[in-house]
Structure formats: C-alpha cells, structure tokens
Design a protein around this motif. Structure first.
Motif, mmCIF file in Angstrom:
data_model
loop_
_atom_site.group_PDB
_atom_site.id
_atom_site.type_symbol
_atom_site.label_atom_id
_atom_site.label_comp_id
_atom_site.label_asym_id
_atom_site.label_seq_id
_atom_site.Cartn_x
_atom_site.Cartn_y
_atom_site.Cartn_z
ATOM 1 N N ARG A 1 -22.611 10.798 22.646
ATOM 2 C CA ARG A 1 -23.328 10.860 23.908
ATOM 3 C C ARG A 1 -23.169 12.228 24.547
ATOM 4 O O ARG A 1 -22.210 12.939 24.318
ATOM 5 N N HIS B 1 -13.607 11.542 26.599
ATOM 6 C CA HIS B 1 -14.568 11.012 27.557
ATOM 7 C C HIS B 1 -14.027 11.108 28.972
ATOM 8 O O HIS B 1 -14.763 11.396 29.906
ATOM 9 N N GLU C 1 -22.644 2.909 32.517
ATOM 10 C CA GLU C 1 -23.335 4.179 32.680
ATOM 11 C C GLU C 1 -24.810 3.966 33.006
ATOM 12 O O GLU C 1 -25.418 4.740 33.726
ATOM 13 N N PHE D 1 -18.741 -0.516 24.709
ATOM 14 C CA PHE D 1 -20.017 -1.146 25.072
ATOM 15 C C PHE D 1 -20.093 -1.357 26.582
ATOM 16 O O PHE D 1 -21.152 -1.146 27.197
ATOM 17 N N TYR E 1 -20.469 5.578 19.172
ATOM 18 C CA TYR E 1 -21.064 5.385 20.487
ATOM 19 C C TYR E 1 -20.474 6.297 21.545
ATOM 20 O O TYR E 1 -21.121 6.602 22.532
ATOM 21 N N LEU E 2 -19.196 6.719 21.346
ATOM 22 C CA LEU E 2 -18.550 7.478 22.413
ATOM 23 C C LEU E 2 -18.740 8.981 22.237
ATOM 24 O O LEU E 2 -18.932 9.704 23.213
ATOM 25 N N MET F 1 -18.641 0.487 28.777
ATOM 26 C CA MET F 1 -18.880 1.810 29.367
ATOM 27 C C MET F 1 -20.349 2.199 29.280
ATOM 28 O O MET F 1 -20.913 2.778 30.214
ATOM 29 N N LEU F 2 -20.994 1.883 28.145
ATOM 30 C CA LEU F 2 -22.425 2.182 28.022
ATOM 31 C C LEU F 2 -23.220 1.416 29.072
ATOM 32 O O LEU F 2 -24.118 1.976 29.720
#
Lengths: 232, 139
Positions: free
Chosen positions: A83, A228, B99, B93, A79-80, B95-96
């Motif tokens: 992106r 990130h 965002e 999660f 997920y990180l 952070m998502l």
C-alpha cells in the motif's frame, strides 16, 4: 431487542456446551499411560514424546501447519507493504530506558530461543516455541538498535530468499524418501542413542528448520507492522 | 475445588469468548474474543488427558508415576504460532477496513458498504445497463 436475542442465544449456546463437557468429561479415564511410549522413543531417538509425535509420527500435520503459517505471512506482507501509505511513517526512536534495558535482554532472549530450538527433542521446547522466543529477541534488538539498521543487515544476509527457500526445503525433506523407495515422510537420517543431542538427527534438523522459518516469518510480520506504524 | 478442572475452565472461557464474539460490534474486540476462544481450545486439548499427579511426557519419567498423553499436546503445539499469524492477517484486514471506512464498528461498516453499493448500482443502471463492474468500487 435484536441485540438481546443475540445475547441470549450466545449465552445459551455457550452454557449448553459447557454443561455437556462438564457432565461428560470432568472425570476422563486418564489412568492409562500411552503403552507405546517406549517404542516411539526407540524408533525416533527423541525422549520428548511431543517432539517425536509432531516431527516424526505426525509430520504430515506439521508440514501443513508450516504451509498455513507461510501463507499467512505472505498475506500480511502482500496487503501491508504494497500500500502507498506504508512507506510514509517515519521511525520514532525509543526512550533511553527502553533502549538500555533491551540491549541487555536481547542476547539472552536470542540464546534462549536457540537453546529451545536445538534441544527441542530432549526437553520442553521445539522449533515453534524457540522460533517465537527468538523473534521476541529480535524485537528487543530492534528496540535497542533501530528498525532500519536491523532490516538492512538482515536483508544483506539474504533473509528474504531464505524465507521462500525454507518451506521448499521442508517439503523436499518430506518428499525425499520417495527417491529412496521409502514411503513419504519417513525418517532417512540414522537414529542414534536416545537422550543424546544427535540421537535423532532428523528431528534436530527439522526443529532447526522450523525454528528458522518461524523466526523469519515473525520478523517479516513485525517489520511490516513496524513500517506501517513508525514505532513498535 | 475438584470441579474446577482444565476442561471446565476452558468451557467457561469459550462461553465468554463466544458471547463477546457475537455481542460486541467492535472488530478489534471481536479479534480479542477470537483469541480467547482459541486459548480455550488449547487449554481444553492439553488438559483433557491430564491429571495433577502426572509427569510431563518426556522420558525417562519418574518410576511409577504416569505420564500425560502427548498426542493432544502435539496437536495444539503449532496452534500457538498459527494463532499469531492468523491474528496478524486479520488485523491487517481490519486496518484496510478502517483506512477505507474510518470505523471499527462492524454495523457502521456494513451500513457504509450497503449505501455505497446502492449508489453505485443506481449509477451503473443509469450509465450502462450491462453493469458488469457494478461491484468495482473506486478507491
């Protein structure tokens, strides 16, 4: 109003749980020592009973804990790092004071992690704790040298392939006894003198593998977050 | 101070953590509270079969002194690493969500999701009656 109801509910539930435990368990009958401690030590060759349990008698639990850790690390990376914005952050150098002190501290921390891992079956420690300590050492190393340098060196050493290979090796070690007609998760390697470093080779091997796995997994998570954010 | 044993402290921590987990609305504070609950579980398990006079479960112990039960210790040992991994995953999660919705307040995020779904649902109803991808939200 709703908030107050929820608060009251939470406090009441928690106090009920506390009350039950305080009144029932405040005086456990702990006088009885484990009777089979000597048997466990002679079977596994590890004087540290906790190691003997979680890497020999209850290896099944540990196997799945390693798999849970692997899945969590895969999730973080997926997920990180997938992106678009993750690669944008430019690295910010640390202050000189931090760099200089981290330079002194990181070899000691890495060494302590190695010690805790290798001597995990003789003294307090073990693969999980040692791996985390070594990962903090790696973080200090990143502070003093810089993220991208460390990342390039570790990638050059094939750390990503190792990350995927280690869980498979651990699973293979757990399944291998089936090939020799023994039950799964049983100990194949010889058991030596208890209290010696090589007295229980299987626990030593598993400790080192688990320590490496935890070290690499923690590094992957840290690297994803550092990339990130641009700094530590 | 005999009542201030490990399980008691663990239960007090559990009470604080649960209350914060339910009452506070910020997702990061919720994660901190979850960490507190986790620590209380660890403290509870390692102290439930332990008394102050006991030795660590590493043989050979001192003669005559009882050793602590190693089984709960072995059960919670890897929980520390798992704790770290799960915290990292849930932070990702959060952070998502931040965002996308620019807030860590779970009430606001729920509200934003609801309005988003309502508008999308009405659009889909007007455009195509099948509405197969009503849940699919463009980024």
């Amino acid at each position: 109003m709703k908030r107050r109801v929820r608060t009251a509910l939470a406090v009441a539930l928690s106090l009920a749980a506390s009350g039950i435990v305080i009144f029932n368990l405040s005086a456990p009958d702990v006088a009885a020592p484990p009777h089979d401690a000597d048997l466990l030590v002679s079977e596994t060759g590890a004087p540290n009973l906790v190691s003997a349990i979680y890497l020999d008698a209850r290896l099944y639990d540990t196997l799945y804990e390693i798999l849970v850790f692997t899945v969590a690390v895969i999730g973080v990376r997926f997920y990180l790092l997938r992106r678009e914005s993750s690669a944008r952050a430019t690295p910010i150098p640390e202050s000189h004071v931090l760099q200089a002190s981290a330079q002194i501290l990181y070899p000691l921390t890495l060494l302590l992690g190695l010690y805790l891992t290798v001597f995990g079956h003789l003294s307090p420690g073990g693969g999980f704790g040692g791996g985390v300590v070594a990962a903090s050492g790696l973080l200090l190393c990143v502070m003093s040298i810089g993220v991208q340098t460390i990342y390039r060196r570790l990638s050059g050493a094939g750390i990503e392939r190792l990350e995927w290979a280690l869980p498979m090796v651990i699973v293979a070690i757990c399944v291998a006894p089936l090939l020799f007609g023994r039950p799964m998760l049983s100990n194949l390697l010889p058991v030596g003198r208890a209290g010696h470093v090589f007295g229980s080779s299987s626990i030593l091997l598993l400790n080192i593998l688990v320590g490496l796995k935890v070290l690499i997994g923690s590094w992957m998570v840290l690297y994803a977050f550092i990339c990130h954010r641009g700094e530590i | 101070m005999g009542w201030l044993s490990g399980p008691t402290v663990a239960m007090i921590l559990l009470a604080i953590g649960t209350t914060a987990l339910i009452v506070r609305k910020d997702l990061v504070i919720k994660l901190l509270a979850l960490g507190l609950v986790n620590s209380s579980g660890i403290l509870f398990l390692i102290s439930i079969r332990f008394q102050p006079a006991m030795e660590a479960p590493i043989l050979p112990a001192k003669v005559g002194s009882p050793i602590a039960d190693p089984l709960p210790h072995a059960l919670v040992l890897s929980a520390i690493v798992i704790n770290f991994a799960i915290l990292a995953l849930s932070l990702v999660f959060v952070m998502l969500l931040v965002e996308r919705y620019h807030s860590t307040d779970c009430g606001r995020i729920e509200h934003a999701v609801e309005t988003e779904e309502a508008t999308l649902g009405s659009q889909n109803l007007a455009a195509e009656p099948s509405g197969t991808d009503a849940r699919k939200v463009p980024r």
